[in-house]
Scaffold this motif. Sequence first.
Motif, short mmCIF file in Angstrom:
data_model
loop_
_atom_site.label_atom_id
_atom_site.label_comp_id
_atom_site.label_asym_id
_atom_site.label_seq_id
_atom_site.Cartn_x
_atom_site.Cartn_y
_atom_site.Cartn_z
N TYR A 146 0.79 -1.21 0.16
CA TYR A 146 -0.05 0.10 0.06
C TYR A 146 0.70 1.11 0.02
O TYR A 146 0.58 2.32 -0.59
N ARG A 147 1.97 1.19 0.76
CA ARG A 147 2.83 2.30 0.71
C ARG A 147 3.59 2.47 -0.62
O ARG A 147 3.56 3.79 -0.98
N GLN A 148 3.70 1.56 -1.55
CA GLN A 148 4.27 1.74 -2.49
C GLN A 148 3.29 2.26 -3.81
O GLN A 148 3.58 3.14 -4.56
N TRP A 149 2.05 1.72 -3.48
CA TRP A 149 1.05 2.47 -4.21
C TRP A 149 0.84 3.75 -4.12
O TRP A 149 0.61 4.68 -4.97
N LEU A 150 0.93 4.34 -2.93
CA LEU A 150 0.57 5.79 -2.56
C LEU A 150 1.83 6.27 -2.93
O LEU A 150 1.41 7.83 -3.52
N ASN A 180 15.66 -7.74 7.08
CA ASN A 180 14.20 -7.41 6.68
C ASN A 180 14.31 -7.37 5.02
O ASN A 180 14.53 -6.28 4.55
N ASN A 181 13.79 -8.31 4.56
CA ASN A 181 13.55 -8.32 3.05
C ASN A 181 12.59 -7.33 2.58
O ASN A 181 12.74 -6.81 1.53
N SER A 182 11.56 -7.04 3.45
CA SER A 182 10.57 -6.05 2.91
C SER A 182 11.18 -4.55 2.55
O SER A 182 10.88 -3.93 1.76
N ALA A 183 12.19 -4.41 3.73
CA ALA A 183 12.99 -3.06 3.58
C ALA A 183 13.65 -3.07 2.57
O ALA A 183 13.84 -1.76 1.68
N TRP A 184 14.34 -4.06 2.22
CA TRP A 184 15.39 -4.03 0.89
C TRP A 184 14.60 -4.14 -0.27
O TRP A 184 14.67 -3.32 -1.06
N ASN A 185 13.53 -4.71 -0.27
CA ASN A 185 12.57 -4.55 -1.43
C ASN A 185 11.99 -2.91 -1.74
O ASN A 185 11.99 -2.57 -2.74
N GLN A 186 11.71 -2.50 -0.52
CA GLN A 186 11.14 -0.98 -0.41
C GLN A 186 12.26 -0.13 -1.05
O GLN A 186 11.98 0.87 -1.95
N ARG A 187 13.68 -0.63 -0.68
CA ARG A 187 14.73 0.34 -1.14
C ARG A 187 14.99 0.35 -2.74
O ARG A 187 15.12 1.39 -3.44
N MET A 188 14.78 -0.98 -3.13
CA MET A 188 14.82 -1.07 -4.61
C MET A 188 13.64 -0.45 -5.45
O MET A 188 13.87 0.08 -6.57
N PHE A 189 12.61 -0.66 -4.84
CA PHE A 189 11.26 -0.06 -5.11
C PHE A 189 11.50 1.49 -5.39
O PHE A 189 11.21 2.02 -6.42
#
Length: 322
Positions: free
Chosen positions: A152-156, A181-190
């Motif tokens: 949802y953060r990425q959509w926003l 934290n793979n979610s945080a790594w994914n967010q950084r790449m996003f």
Amino acid sequence: MDEEDNTTYVPYSKRPEWSDIEPIPQYDESLPRLIHINYDKEYTDAMDCFRAIVKKKEISERALELTEFLINYNPAHYYIWKYRQELLLKLNCDLKKELVNMEENTYSWMKSYQIWHHRQVLVDNLNDPVDEMETINVVLEMDSKNYHAWAYRQWLMTRFNLFDKSELDYIDDFLLEDIRNNSAWNQRMFYYNNRPSILLDAEAENEINYAIEKIKILPNNKCPWTYLKGIIELNEKTLLDYPDIEELCTQLKDDKSCIFPLSMYYDISLMKYKKNPTKESYENLLKILKELEDRDFRRVNYWNHKRNQLKFFNKQNDKSFD
């Protein structure tokens, strides 16, 4: 969304304001059933009334109130959320108020996809991110790997172009707390993959150094190795353009408890081999693949596939080193 007071509860089908509705049961009781689900009587009654209003496509305040009751019973019932969204929009309800009213439910049901999608529909129609990032922050404080909150953060961010550099500091805080934290790594790449501005060489260098530092802390963590490859690809370069990465792999590849440095060392060696195929370098690649098979025995077929690819390259280029 407030729960009903069960001490004074009256079934919907018995309420005067619902007297014009003929409830529609889920099953024809005269027919045999393989399984009988023992729903609460209140839920069964409310769903029977819900089917009736859906059939007549009713848009009303009472229908809205009914969806609230049913959602409190079953927050994963996607069609009730969908019908509620239609009601909110067609009745011109205050969507910001809906967001505020459902905040407590969001924290209670934060792993429910439906509630995040509902917030997305509301915000999309508001055309305003309001305070949604703050709401997400609260949820991620409670569960830093909540997939739905991150999505949802990425959509926003994409919808409202919220690619502020403070996002990187926010992500870094998560990685300082939990480097896995793979979610945080994914967010950084996003962040770098989706922001409007391109990745500059200086930024790429900084991110590569960032990943290398994290790798040094915990080499047997796949996330920074994957991130490293992603940043290099995004910068339209290869592993060969960064000698520091080969040096890092050389330092760490002999650790038999870890496959990631040896795997990347193989990738680097293969790139060099394709530029200048020699028997010595070919034998070295086979040696690395054998070591990867021994360490990563669950993926023997994968490494064997890599070996077949290598032999196919030799065949295509008339190199007979076997």
